[in-house]
Design a protein around this motif. Structure first.
Motif, short mmCIF file in Angstrom:
data_model
loop_
_atom_site.label_atom_id
_atom_site.label_comp_id
_atom_site.label_asym_id
_atom_site.label_seq_id
_atom_site.Cartn_x
_atom_site.Cartn_y
_atom_site.Cartn_z
N THR A 123 0.83 -1.21 0.00
CA THR A 123 0.00 0.00 0.00
C THR A 123 0.86 1.26 0.00
OG1 THR A 123 -0.06 0.11 2.40
CG2 THR A 123 -1.79 -1.21 1.31
N PRO A 124 0.27 2.41 -0.33
CA PRO A 124 1.03 3.67 -0.27
C PRO A 124 1.63 3.92 1.11
CG PRO A 124 -1.00 4.00 -1.50
CD PRO A 124 -1.05 2.61 -0.93
N GLU A 125 0.93 3.51 2.17
CA GLU A 125 1.45 3.69 3.53
C GLU A 125 2.69 2.82 3.76
OE1 GLU A 125 -2.70 4.81 3.20
OE2 GLU A 125 -1.80 2.85 2.88
N LEU A 126 2.62 1.58 3.30
CA LEU A 126 3.77 0.68 3.44
C LEU A 126 4.95 1.17 2.60
CD1 LEU A 126 1.96 -2.77 3.43
CD2 LEU A 126 3.06 -1.63 5.39
N GLU A 131 10.31 3.73 2.27
CA GLU A 131 11.16 4.84 1.81
C GLU A 131 11.79 5.58 2.98
OE1 GLU A 131 8.85 7.23 -0.92
OE2 GLU A 131 8.47 5.50 -2.20
N ALA A 132 11.02 5.79 4.06
CA ALA A 132 11.56 6.47 5.24
C ALA A 132 12.68 5.64 5.87
CB ALA A 132 10.44 6.72 6.25
N LEU A 133 12.52 4.34 5.92
CA LEU A 133 13.57 3.48 6.47
C LEU A 133 14.83 3.55 5.61
CD1 LEU A 133 11.49 0.35 7.52
CD2 LEU A 133 12.57 2.03 9.04
N ARG A 134 14.66 3.51 4.30
CA ARG A 134 15.82 3.61 3.40
C ARG A 134 16.56 4.94 3.58
NH1 ARG A 134 16.24 -0.58 -0.25
NH2 ARG A 134 14.37 -1.87 -0.42
N GLU A 135 15.79 6.03 3.75
CA GLU A 135 16.40 7.34 3.98
C GLU A 135 17.18 7.35 5.29
OE1 GLU A 135 13.31 10.29 3.69
OE2 GLU A 135 12.92 9.80 1.57
#
Length: 141
Positions: A123-126, A131-135
């Motif tokens: 989902t967009p939330e997942l 993406e936040a974790l990768r950043e």
């Protein structure tokens, strides 16, 4: 496309036999080519399985099994993470690789899943969470 290039273990690597100076130099040159070509994202050798452990899952239960592990040909001695255009390009790069074990050895090529591979379940939330974790990871390195 990202691919994990898996160097399979051998009896020598599992016994802790270290590579020769020549092999280390040859691998260094090869890795330099990969980096200059923009292919290599990461790559490391691994200690023998005798220094590792496995965690077996069965429902909510966890069982820890210390190495060494019996099936040498199924174990991983090292890896690269590459960014290439296709599996065929990855194959061509592997064919240029110095023999990583100085005897009979095997390298496996596996494509890494991308977010788009997971379909609507991702989902967009997942996706935003991923993406936040990768950043966060990139910021720490």
């Amino acid at each position: 496309m990202r691919f994990m290039i898996i160097v399979k273990a051998t009896a020598d690597s599992e016994a802790g036999k270290m590579p020769t100076e020549k092999l280390l130099a040859d691998m260094g040159k090869y890795n330099e080519e990969l980096v200059k070509a923009g292919v290599m994202l990461a790559g490391e050798g691994l200690h023998p399985s005798s220094k590792g452990a496995r965690i077996k899952f069965s429902g909510a239960n966890r069982a820890i099994v210390d190495g060494p592990f019996a099936e040498t040909k199924e174990l991983v001695a090292g890896f690269w993470l590459w960014d290439v255009k296709s599996k065929e390009e990855a194959i061509e790069w592997v064919k240029r690789c110095p023999n990583p074990m100085e005897g009979d050895s095997e390298i496996e090529i596996r494509q890494v899943f991308e977010a788009s591979d997971f379909g609507d379940e991702f989902t967009p939330e997942l996706r935003a969470q991923e993406e936040a974790l990768r950043e966060q990871i990139a910021a720490k390195h």
